[in-house]
Design a protein around this motif. Structure first.
Motif, PDB file in Angstrom:
ATOM      1  N   ARG A   1      -5.075   5.049   4.806  1.00  0.00           N
ATOM      2  CA  ARG A   1      -6.153   4.075   5.001  1.00  0.00           C
ATOM      3  C   ARG A   1      -6.736   3.650   3.654  1.00  0.00           C
ATOM      4  N   GLU A   2      -6.946   4.623   2.779  1.00  0.00           N
ATOM      5  CA  GLU A   2      -7.515   4.309   1.465  1.00  0.00           C
ATOM      6  C   GLU A   2      -6.564   3.454   0.636  1.00  0.00           C
ATOM      7  N   ALA A   3      -5.274   3.686   0.774  1.00  0.00           N
ATOM      8  CA  ALA A   3      -4.295   2.867   0.047  1.00  0.00           C
ATOM      9  C   ALA A   3      -4.369   1.411   0.487  1.00  0.00           C
TER      10      ALA A   3
ATOM     11  N   ASN B   1       0.406   3.324  -5.432  1.00  0.00           N
ATOM     12  CA  ASN B   1      -0.821   3.058  -4.677  1.00  0.00           C
ATOM     13  C   ASN B   1      -1.231   4.246  -3.812  1.00  0.00           C
ATOM     14  N   ILE B   2      -0.280   4.955  -3.245  1.00  0.00           N
ATOM     15  CA  ILE B   2      -0.612   6.188  -2.535  1.00  0.00           C
ATOM     16  C   ILE B   2      -1.196   7.206  -3.522  1.00  0.00           C
ATOM     17  N   THR B   3      -0.652   7.238  -4.733  1.00  0.00           N
ATOM     18  CA  THR B   3      -1.182   8.140  -5.762  1.00  0.00           C
ATOM     19  C   THR B   3      -2.619   7.781  -6.121  1.00  0.00           C
TER      20      THR B   3
ATOM     21  N   PRO C   1       0.809  -1.227   0.000  1.00  0.00           N
ATOM     22  CA  PRO C   1       0.000   0.000   0.000  1.00  0.00           C
ATOM     23  C   PRO C   1       0.840   1.273   0.000  1.00  0.00           C
ATOM     24  N   TYR C   2       2.102   1.169   0.409  1.00  0.00           N
ATOM     25  CA  TYR C   2       2.940   2.361   0.498  1.00  0.00           C
ATOM     26  C   TYR C   2       3.702   2.647  -0.792  1.00  0.00           C
ATOM     27  N   ALA C   3       3.574   1.785  -1.794  1.00  0.00           N
ATOM     28  CA  ALA C   3       4.196   2.078  -3.079  1.00  0.00           C
ATOM     29  C   ALA C   3       3.627   3.393  -3.610  1.00  0.00           C
TER      30      ALA C   3
ATOM     31  N   PHE D   1       5.976   5.937  -0.533  1.00  0.00           N
ATOM     32  CA  PHE D   1       5.603   7.180   0.147  1.00  0.00           C
ATOM     33  C   PHE D   1       4.962   6.791   1.465  1.00  0.00           C
ATOM     34  N   ILE D   2       5.654   7.082   2.574  1.00  0.00           N
ATOM     35  CA  ILE D   2       5.160   6.730   3.909  1.00  0.00           C
ATOM     36  C   ILE D   2       4.835   8.033   4.630  1.00  0.00           C
TER      37      ILE D   2
END
Length: 528
Positions: free
Chosen positions: A171-173, A56-58, A51-53, A153-154
């Motif tokens: 959370r959404e990621a 995925n954050i984008t 999820p932190y890629a 991106f953390i």
């Protein structure tokens, strides 16, 4: 060094110490059981979407803030990579960069948690892939194989910028990548910094009341988002990062005092023990003899050595600590312990052991032990405490005398084994027996002193039946001589009891009569 020959014998007949599981062997991979915890090898399930890629954050950002036309592209805060060091020197280079290395990938489902992992594509006996989360601008070390797995991106805990709620984006990621089950329902308090206490029970002390596991590292993570904290002397820890997700917790036995307990079957500088899954509030753990035996032994030896380092202070025993970066191995199928100081160059630098290690020297030298503790027969806290104190006394002696002295000491023990085929200290008549006499007198004396200080002073003394006489030091200690005063006599040119007697009398002329009385009482004199 209690029966050092047991360890040397295993080196001589092959790399048995490094090829066998000290805990009793590999376990076959189990069926998918929902992620249960064990203490063997980690078993991986399917690969998960991180999820932190950045990608995925984008995606999460676009979904929550679709009208943000002026938003700039996300710049990575971290990079998820893996290294494949070919030898100990390369591994040490990675550690010197301050990296927290994981021997297993961080974006797979864990079918069974455990203490270590070996990639099936990497031959046994070689270093496995090492996974790390590094700053995006970290220069990747040349000459070490590296693969970039994800730019990440953390978000920082509780941050809002340009109207963006980054906790909501995180959370959404998780939801968009199919990992929503790992996130708890939102609370008004927001994210939580995990905290807790790691304790152990000594059945022979204070009525079995738990006390802290001191100075070890607690790790927690959800995918590539890591936090670490060091336990204080009472076992309490608190992470600096906040979480809303379920976490995996582990203990890393790399102590704040500068020593590591390492040998997870693989070549690692510090053992890890899985503590299992828990929420972001944190995890408490109390280790007892009913716990998994490796975890108990590691925690007990950790505390014994931590206690030893503490007691070396000028306010207490006033003796040198063991050398920095001391490495300790535990063996559950051996009942003997040793202090070979291999990590610091004893036997290796002058070729005494190199001829047996052969081509493995470049790989193994940086992972070799300084101290080994045989757990078999010492399963209680008090038994492990005694064994650890004995070997730490040797390590302090090594700090004073160095490798040349230690090689003579070890050489005597090896020759005694070759002569008698018994794991003992010989009969004291062979060349260099005086090195053994001085070392073992000191180690048995200090072991007994520390054990009796902890448990009440009524235990029988150990080491009394050997040809050397640790009673001499106990006799002096009971009559005005401190441990520090005795240690002053253990200098590198002292390798016989008559020389020791003479040196003590030179150091403390007013106590000459007492010194002669102690040596005469136990009918102990020799020719150097």
């Amino acid at each position: 060094m209690k029966n050092f020959t047991a360890i040397c014998r295993l080196f001589v007949v092959g790399m048995t110490l490094l090829a066998c599981d000290p805990g009793g062997g590999f376990e076959a991979p189990p069926e998918d059981n929902g992620g249960e915890m064990g203490h063997g090898m980690i078993v991986l399930g399917e690969k998960l979407e991180n999820p932190y890629a950045v990608r995925n954050i984008t995606r999460a950002l676009d979904k929550l803030y679709p009208t943000r036309a002026d938003r700039e592209d996300l710049m990575p805060t971290d990079r998820y990579v893996r290294f494949l060091p070919k030898d100990g020197q390369q591994y040490e280079r990675l550690l010197s960069l301050g990296l927290l290395l994981s021997d297993h990938p961080l974006d797979y489902r864990i079918v069974r948690d455990g203490d270590y992992y070996q990639d099936p594509a990497i031959p046994e006996g070689e270093l496995t892939w090492q996974y790390a989360v590094v700053p995006p601008d970290l220069p990747l070390p040349e000459g070490i194989r590296v693969e970039i797995l994800d730019d990440c991106f953390i978000p920082e805990t509780g941050t809002r910028s340009n109207g963006i709620d980054w906790d909501a984006v995180e959370r959404e990621a998780y939801a968009l990548t199919g990992n929503a089950r790992l996130y708890r329902e939102p609370t008004r308090a927001g994210k939580t910094c995990p905290k807790g206490r790691i304790c152990i029970v000594d059945d022979d002390l204070n009525g079995g009341k738990p006390f802290g596991v001191a100075g070890v590292t607690v790790l927690c993570n959800s995918f590539v988002k890591f936090s670490t904290a060091t336990t204080d002397r009472d076992g309490y820890y608190e992470m600096s990062k906040g979480y809303d997700s379920q976490l995996r917790y582990r203990l890393l036995f790399r102590n704040v005092r500068g020593f590591s307990i390492g040998f997870n079957l693989l070549l690692l500088p510090a053992s890890t023990s899985a503590l299992g899954k828990a929420g972001p509030e944190g995890l408490d753990c109390t280790v007892t003899t009913a716990s998994e035996n490796k975890l108990f032994a590691r925690a007990a030896v950790n505390n014994a050595v931590y206690d030893y380092y503490s007691r070396c202070s000028s306010e207490d025993l006033d003796i040198p600590t063991p050398p920095d970066k001391l490495r300790i191995w535990l063996f559950h199928n051996l009942n003997v312990s040793s202090c070979p100081m291999l990590r610091h160059g004893a036997m290796v630098e002058d070729g005494v052991i190199s001829e047996y290690l052969g081509k493995y020297v470049p790989l193994l030298e940086l992972f070799l032990p300084d101290v080994t503790i045989g757990v078999k027969g010492n399963e209680s806290y008090s038994g492990l405490y005694a064994a650890a104190c004995h070997e730490m006394a040797h390590a302090s002696h090594y700090t004073r005398v160095g490798n040349s002295y230690w090689n003579k000491y070890i050489g005597y023990v090896l020759k005694s084994f070759a002569k008698s085929r018994k794991l003992d200290y010989g009969d004291g008549t062979s060349e260099d027996a005086g090195y053994c006499a001085i070392g073992e007198m000191w180690a048995y004396f200090l072991q007994d002193r520390m054990w009796n200080d902890r448990y009440g002073g009524n235990a029988a003394f150990s080491g009394l039946n050997w040809w050397f006489r640790p009673q001499i030091f106990s006799y002096l200690n009971d009559r005005r001589f401190t441990a520090s005063m005795i240690f002053q006599g253990l200098q590198s040119d002292i390798h016989g009891t008559e020389a020791l007697r003479s040196r003590l009398k030179t150091l403390y002329p007013s106590e000459s009569s007492l010194i002669d009385q102690a040596f005469a009482r136990y009918d102990y004199g020799d020719e150097d």
